[in-house]
Design a protein around this motif. Structure first.
Motif, mmCIF file in Angstrom:
data_model
loop_
_atom_site.group_PDB
_atom_site.id
_atom_site.type_symbol
_atom_site.label_atom_id
_atom_site.label_comp_id
_atom_site.label_asym_id
_atom_site.label_seq_id
_atom_site.Cartn_x
_atom_site.Cartn_y
_atom_site.Cartn_z
ATOM 1 N N MET A 133 -99.601 65.205 10.605
ATOM 2 C CA MET A 133 -98.140 65.295 10.666
ATOM 3 C C MET A 133 -97.635 65.688 12.047
ATOM 4 S SD MET A 133 -97.077 67.133 7.110
ATOM 5 C CE MET A 133 -97.589 66.501 5.502
ATOM 6 N N ALA A 134 -98.520 66.212 12.877
ATOM 7 C CA ALA A 134 -98.097 66.769 14.154
ATOM 8 C C ALA A 134 -97.409 65.764 15.078
ATOM 9 C CB ALA A 134 -99.286 67.413 14.856
ATOM 10 N N PRO A 135 -97.900 64.513 15.229
ATOM 11 C CA PRO A 135 -97.235 63.601 16.171
ATOM 12 C C PRO A 135 -95.761 63.373 15.864
ATOM 13 C CG PRO A 135 -99.403 62.769 15.599
ATOM 14 C CD PRO A 135 -99.146 63.935 14.692
ATOM 15 N N ALA A 136 -95.411 63.214 14.599
ATOM 16 C CA ALA A 136 -94.011 62.986 14.256
ATOM 17 C C ALA A 136 -93.168 64.216 14.549
ATOM 18 C CB ALA A 136 -93.881 62.602 12.786
ATOM 19 N N LEU A 137 -93.691 65.399 14.226
ATOM 20 C CA LEU A 137 -92.936 66.619 14.476
ATOM 21 C C LEU A 137 -92.798 66.897 15.966
ATOM 22 C CD1 LEU A 137 -94.302 68.955 11.648
ATOM 23 C CD2 LEU A 137 -92.255 67.522 11.648
ATOM 24 N N LEU A 138 -93.849 66.639 16.736
ATOM 25 C CA LEU A 138 -93.763 66.823 18.176
ATOM 26 C C LEU A 138 -92.780 65.840 18.801
ATOM 27 C CD1 LEU A 138 -97.523 67.431 19.067
ATOM 28 C CD2 LEU A 138 -95.663 69.110 19.075
ATOM 29 N N ASP A 139 -92.772 64.613 18.302
ATOM 30 C CA ASP A 139 -91.802 63.633 18.786
ATOM 31 C C ASP A 139 -90.383 64.122 18.517
ATOM 32 O OD1 ASP A 139 -91.251 60.654 19.640
ATOM 33 O OD2 ASP A 139 -90.051 60.990 17.824
ATOM 34 N N GLY A 140 -90.177 64.712 17.323
ATOM 35 C CA GLY A 140 -88.859 65.243 17.008
ATOM 36 C C GLY A 140 -88.449 66.379 17.918
ATOM 37 N N LEU A 141 -89.380 67.267 18.248
ATOM 38 C CA LEU A 141 -89.072 68.381 19.149
ATOM 39 C C LEU A 141 -88.713 67.867 20.543
ATOM 40 C CD1 LEU A 141 -91.847 70.944 18.153
ATOM 41 C CD2 LEU A 141 -89.392 71.103 17.664
ATOM 42 N N ARG A 142 -89.450 66.877 21.005
ATOM 43 C CA ARG A 142 -89.180 66.338 22.350
ATOM 44 C C ARG A 142 -87.843 65.618 22.408
ATOM 45 N NH1 ARG A 142 -94.904 65.058 22.327
ATOM 46 N NH2 ARG A 142 -94.385 63.014 21.455
ATOM 47 N N ASN A 143 -87.410 65.036 21.311
ATOM 48 C CA ASN A 143 -86.199 64.207 21.321
ATOM 49 C C ASN A 143 -85.017 64.867 20.621
ATOM 50 O OD1 ASN A 143 -87.001 61.368 22.461
ATOM 51 N ND2 ASN A 143 -88.717 62.011 21.168
ATOM 52 N N GLY A 144 -85.072 66.168 20.411
ATOM 53 C CA GLY A 144 -83.920 66.893 19.876
ATOM 54 C C GLY A 144 -83.583 66.544 18.451
ATOM 55 N N ALA A 145 -84.596 66.401 17.595
ATOM 56 C CA ALA A 145 -84.346 66.023 16.198
ATOM 57 C C ALA A 145 -83.733 67.140 15.389
ATOM 58 C CB ALA A 145 -85.657 65.576 15.534
ATOM 59 N N VAL A 146 -83.841 68.381 15.860
ATOM 60 C CA VAL A 146 -83.312 69.533 15.115
ATOM 61 C C VAL A 146 -82.249 70.204 15.985
ATOM 62 C CG1 VAL A 146 -83.917 71.600 13.815
ATOM 63 C CG2 VAL A 146 -85.601 69.788 14.091
ATOM 64 N N PRO A 147 -81.110 69.555 16.143
ATOM 65 C CA PRO A 147 -80.123 70.066 17.087
ATOM 66 C C PRO A 147 -79.207 71.112 16.462
ATOM 67 C CG PRO A 147 -79.346 68.013 16.175
ATOM 68 C CD PRO A 147 -80.704 68.277 15.552
ATOM 69 N N LYS A 148 -78.499 71.811 17.340
ATOM 70 C CA LYS A 148 -77.365 72.641 16.949
ATOM 71 C C LYS A 148 -76.132 72.046 17.633
ATOM 72 C CE LYS A 148 -79.101 76.613 18.304
ATOM 73 N NZ LYS A 148 -79.205 78.085 18.514
ATOM 74 N N PRO A 149 -75.690 70.854 17.194
ATOM 75 C CA PRO A 149 -74.669 70.131 17.950
ATOM 76 C C PRO A 149 -73.291 70.753 17.778
ATOM 77 C CG PRO A 149 -75.111 68.983 15.908
ATOM 78 C CD PRO A 149 -76.090 70.134 15.973
ATOM 79 N N ALA A 150 -72.440 70.498 18.762
ATOM 80 C CA ALA A 150 -71.033 70.866 18.640
ATOM 81 C C ALA A 150 -70.273 69.822 17.838
ATOM 82 C CB ALA A 150 -70.410 71.023 20.029
ATOM 83 N N SER A 151 -70.867 68.624 17.697
ATOM 84 C CA SER A 151 -70.210 67.537 16.965
ATOM 85 C C SER A 151 -71.277 66.626 16.366
ATOM 86 C CB SER A 151 -69.309 66.727 17.899
ATOM 87 O OG SER A 151 -68.813 65.569 17.238
ATOM 88 N N PHE A 152 -70.957 66.002 15.246
ATOM 89 C CA PHE A 152 -71.866 65.026 14.653
ATOM 90 C C PHE A 152 -72.007 63.777 15.520
ATOM 91 C CE2 PHE A 152 -71.330 67.150 10.436
ATOM 92 C CZ PHE A 152 -72.681 67.302 10.163
ATOM 93 N N VAL A 153 -71.112 63.579 16.482
ATOM 94 C CA VAL A 153 -71.218 62.388 17.331
ATOM 95 C C VAL A 153 -72.155 62.620 18.515
ATOM 96 C CG1 VAL A 153 -68.876 61.708 16.686
ATOM 97 C CG2 VAL A 153 -69.244 62.926 18.836
ATOM 98 N N GLU A 154 -72.679 63.830 18.689
ATOM 99 C CA GLU A 154 -73.570 64.094 19.825
ATOM 100 C C GLU A 154 -74.949 63.449 19.664
ATOM 101 O OE1 GLU A 154 -73.891 68.209 20.695
ATOM 102 O OE2 GLU A 154 -71.867 68.389 21.499
ATOM 103 N N PRO A 155 -75.658 63.688 18.559
ATOM 104 C CA PRO A 155 -77.016 63.127 18.456
ATOM 105 C C PRO A 155 -76.993 61.656 18.045
ATOM 106 C CG PRO A 155 -76.519 64.424 16.498
ATOM 107 C CD PRO A 155 -75.332 64.558 17.408
ATOM 108 N N SER A 156 -78.120 61.001 18.250
ATOM 109 C CA SER A 156 -78.336 59.655 17.723
ATOM 110 C C SER A 156 -79.020 59.768 16.363
ATOM 111 C CB SER A 156 -79.201 58.831 18.676
ATOM 112 O OG SER A 156 -78.570 58.667 19.927
ATOM 113 N N ARG A 176 -84.967 47.557 14.299
ATOM 114 C CA ARG A 176 -84.866 48.981 14.006
ATOM 115 C C ARG A 176 -83.478 49.430 14.457
ATOM 116 N NH1 ARG A 176 -89.773 51.857 13.484
ATOM 117 N NH2 ARG A 176 -88.453 53.669 13.120
ATOM 118 N N TYR A 177 -82.754 50.039 13.536
ATOM 119 C CA TYR A 177 -81.413 50.515 13.861
ATOM 120 C C TYR A 177 -81.479 51.834 14.627
ATOM 121 C CZ TYR A 177 -79.260 47.391 10.345
ATOM 122 O OH TYR A 177 -78.823 46.320 9.615
ATOM 123 N N VAL A 178 -80.520 52.039 15.525
ATOM 124 C CA VAL A 178 -80.198 53.345 16.099
ATOM 125 C C VAL A 178 -78.679 53.456 16.084
ATOM 126 C CG1 VAL A 178 -80.384 54.894 18.064
ATOM 127 C CG2 VAL A 178 -82.214 53.261 17.626
#
Length: 219
Positions: A133-156, A176-178
């Motif tokens: 499971m580590a590669p997916a979780l590390l990818d999330g950490l590197r790409n800000g998957a668990v943000p504390k955003p000021a707005s829902f429009v900030e993250p992808s 693949r959608y983004v």
């Protein structure tokens, strides 16, 4: 195979959320809007939401956890679900999250991981025992998957599956959608309460509606 009822019960127990709330993504709100595909999309797919005609959509932004009382200031994966209301009366659903990859395709392991994540003191030990499971979780950490955003429009937002689009000549393209927000001016003021991200979205839509002379829909 993990029984779905057992999975739901275990996830509810892990989050200790209020009764009659969703098991996951418990905190969220619905927003009404429209979607118009570009000519490039229409050339690649014949689906009814890709024709280039405007179709109504229902969007739900959410926090991933199973307790709707958790404040927005805590880090969490965020979700964006889009329901396209099609002209023939059917609907197409697209589900996205701020994590680009899902850590496992095994329901039992997903529930175990969720349970373990609620006890952060022992979560590293769980990951040592389940290194796949580590590669997916590390990818999330590197790409800000668990943000504390000021707005829902900030993250992808990333719908994690690949989708097959067939064009008018029945040629297949895998996509693949983004989901990425277009830049826009944020609303005035600051939002610091437990529902700050939802309050910010309400103010953002109210401002956009005022500029267009309309009242934005929200449910």
């Amino acid at each position: 195979m993990l029984d779905p009822v057992v999975a739901v019960d275990r996830l509810r127990a892990a989050f200790r959320g209020p009764e009659k709330h969703r098991t996951l993504h418990a905190k969220g709100r619905f927003y009404a809007g429209t979607f118009t595909a570009t000519p490039e999309a229409a050339a690649l797919g014949r689906a009814l939401h890709l024709t280039g005609e405007s179709v109504p959509v229902l969007v739900r932004w959410s926090n991933a956890g199973g307790n709707a009382d958790v404040p927005d200031t805590l880090p969490d994966i965020r979700g964006m679900a889009v329901k396209f209301r099609l002209p023939d009366g059917t609907a197409t659903d697209l589900l996205g999250q701020t994590a680009r990859r899902f850590p496992t395709d095994d329901p039992e392991m997903f529930v175990r991981m969720t349970e373990a994540s609620r006890r952060m003191a022992t979560f590293p030990l769980f990951m040592l025992r389940h290194p796949s499971m580590a590669p997916a979780l590390l990818d999330g950490l590197r790409n800000g998957a668990v943000p504390k955003p000021a707005s829902f429009v900030e993250p992808s937002y990333y719908p994690i599956h690949a989708y097959g689009w067939r064009d008018a000549d029945d040629r297949l393209s895998w996509v693949r959608y983004v989901l990425v927000a277009q830049p826009g001016e944020p609303p005035a003021g600051s939002f610091a309460g437990p529902d700050r991200v939802f309050d910010e979205m309400a103010a953002r839509l109210a401002r956009a509606g005022a500029l267009r002379g309309t009242t934005p829909g929200r449910r």
